[in-house]
Design an enzyme around this catalytic site. Structure first.
Site, PDB file in Angstrom:
ATOM      1  N   HIS A  47       0.975  -1.336   0.377  1.00  9.49           N
ATOM      2  CA  HIS A  47       0.198   0.318  -0.171  1.00  9.49           C
ATOM      3  C   HIS A  47       0.891   1.298   0.051  1.00  9.49           C
ATOM      4  CE1 HIS A  47      -3.560  -2.094   1.862  1.00  9.49           C
ATOM      5  NE2 HIS A  47      -3.468  -2.631   0.888  1.00  9.49           N
ATOM      6  N   GLU A  49       1.068   4.135   1.646  1.00  6.66           N
ATOM      7  CA  GLU A  49       1.110   4.201   3.361  1.00  6.66           C
ATOM      8  C   GLU A  49       2.766   3.080   3.771  1.00  6.66           C
ATOM      9  OE1 GLU A  49      -3.147   4.385   3.648  1.00  6.66           O
ATOM     10  OE2 GLU A  49      -1.581   3.046   2.314  1.00  6.66           O
ATOM     11  N   CYS A  77      -6.536   1.672   5.732  1.00 13.62           N
ATOM     12  CA  CYS A  77      -6.636   0.738   6.044  1.00 13.62           C
ATOM     13  C   CYS A  77      -6.573   0.398   7.510  1.00 13.62           C
ATOM     14  CB  CYS A  77      -7.007  -0.371   4.598  1.00 13.62           C
ATOM     15  SG  CYS A  77      -5.055  -0.886   5.007  1.00 13.62           S
ATOM     16  N   CYS A  80      -1.962  -0.713   7.337  1.00 13.49           N
ATOM     17  CA  CYS A  80      -1.853   0.983   7.109  1.00 13.49           C
ATOM     18  C   CYS A  80      -1.440   1.449   9.180  1.00 13.49           C
ATOM     19  CB  CYS A  80      -2.581   1.784   5.739  1.00 13.49           C
ATOM     20  SG  CYS A  80      -2.001   0.576   4.466  1.00 13.49           S
TER      21      CYS A  80
END
EC number: 3.5.4.33
Length: 165
Positions: A47, A49, A77, A80
């Site tokens: 992801h 992040e 999410c 993260c």
């Protein structure tokens, strides 16, 4: 936040969901940047992040990103959000809410769980419309492409039936 959008555009150019993130040091230097790479790397942890946080940690030589800020185009999410808490980021700014997987208020708010030892300041909805529109346009284009492929497959199936007659 505009730099996070630049990262999101990089993801989109590679047919990834357009999500981008940057980590900024207390003096304003970008020390980490990332964009969604799950499809490219076939890795659920890639992801925006996570990539930006990892890069920032490597840049400063510490897993603690105390007094640093994260800017991301979509609500983090749970994975993260956990990394944000563990990295001790001071602030999180994000654009669009994520009603399916958001962990900063949409589905759950991990940043508000009192038992965690760190609670970043969270600013929701920064450039919300632009972030939301970027995602809407991306998924609309995917659906149109899938519809076109389905129609082409049906047409080729009909053509092969006609040649058999």
């Amino acid at each position: 936040m505009l730099l996070a959008f630049e990262q999101a555009k990089k993801a989109q150019e590679q047919d990834e969901v357009p999500i981008g993130a940057i980590v900024v040091s207390p003096d304003g230097e970008v020390i980490g940047e990332g964009y969604n790479r799950r499809e490219l790397d076939q890795d659920a942890t890639q992801h925006a992040e996570m990539i930006a946080i990892k890069q920032a940690c490597q840049k400063i030589g510490s897993w603690r990103l105390i007094d640093c800020s994260l800017f991301v185009t979509l609500e983090p999410c749970p994975m993260c959000a956990g990394a944000i808490i563990n990295a001790r980021l001071k602030e999180v700014y994000f654009g669009a809410m994520d009603p399916k997987a958001g962990a900063a208020g949409s589905v759950v708010d991990l940043f508000a769980v009192e038992k965690f030892n760190h609670h970043p300041l969270v600013i929701r909805g920064l450039f919300r419309q632009e972030a939301g529109q970027m995602l809407t346009n991306f998924f609309r284009a995917i659906r149109q492409k899938q519809k076109k492929q389905k129609l082409m497959a049906q047409d080729s199936g009909n053509n092969s039936e006609n040649t058999l007659l």
